[in-house]
Design an enzyme around this catalytic site. Sequence first.
Site, PDB file in Angstrom:
ATOM      1  N   HIS A  16       0.780  -1.469   0.037  1.00  0.00           N
ATOM      2  CA  HIS A  16       0.060  -0.048   0.128  1.00  0.00           C
ATOM      3  C   HIS A  16       1.023   1.288   0.133  1.00  0.00           C
ATOM      4  CE1 HIS A  16      -4.426   0.845  -0.241  1.00  0.00           C
ATOM      5  NE2 HIS A  16      -4.914   0.977   1.155  1.00  0.00           N
ATOM      6  N   ASN A  60      -6.911   6.304   3.910  1.00  0.00           N
ATOM      7  CA  ASN A  60      -8.022   6.781   3.245  1.00  0.00           C
ATOM      8  C   ASN A  60      -8.664   7.868   4.289  1.00  0.00           C
ATOM      9  OD1 ASN A  60      -8.318   3.905   3.085  1.00  0.00           O
ATOM     10  ND2 ASN A  60      -9.289   2.591   4.927  1.00  0.00           N
ATOM     11  N   ASN A 106      -9.346   3.246  -1.285  1.00  0.00           N
ATOM     12  CA  ASN A 106     -10.013   4.604  -0.797  1.00  0.00           C
ATOM     13  C   ASN A 106      -9.141   5.790  -0.527  1.00  0.00           C
ATOM     14  OD1 ASN A 106     -12.497   3.470  -0.332  1.00  0.00           O
ATOM     15  ND2 ASN A 106     -11.144   2.122   1.756  1.00  0.00           N
TER      16      ASN A 106
END
Length: 185
Positions: A16, A60, A106
């Site tokens: 990520h 997010n 997100n």
Amino acid sequence: MIGLGNPGPRYASNRHNVGFMFLDRYAQRAGCTSSFVRETNYELLECGNVKLVRPLTYMNVSGLAVKALVAKYGVSVDDIIVVYDDVDLPLGKIRIRQKGSAGGHNGLKSIIETLKTDQFIRIRIGIGPKPEGVDLAQFVLTDFSDQERVVLDKVLDVAVQAVQTILSEGVQKAMSLYNSVEVIT
């Protein structure tokens, strides 16, 4: 240029965090000698006439950092390039787009909601495919294997070249040159 990731050493090598890894590679290849400086909720490195930004808000809610950046520096949406991971794209590929939906990401969704537009350049760096039966959140928060890291290192260099092309020759040229490239070991 905004690279998406999560702050802190726990996440540094996670899938990520490809956006953060990209910014480090870009700074290295561009010969930037200074370091990232902490602002309110992001880190900033001015590298020539390019601002490299790492949101410190967690993935997010990346839009909060982008909002602060735009407010402080008056950055135009036309000048934003967001670099982030994409689980739906295989490791070894990048995709450049001028606009579009968040595609389930997100961090990108937060930026689109904050800017109230999807009309900005984005570079997706493949981290997939996700193994069957593995939770998506668990997968994106795992580190790359040594073999995957070899591919990732090459892909990061390709992404740097793509951004340099965007900056010098435009996004259309970069899309035609790099959207079909696949790095294989």
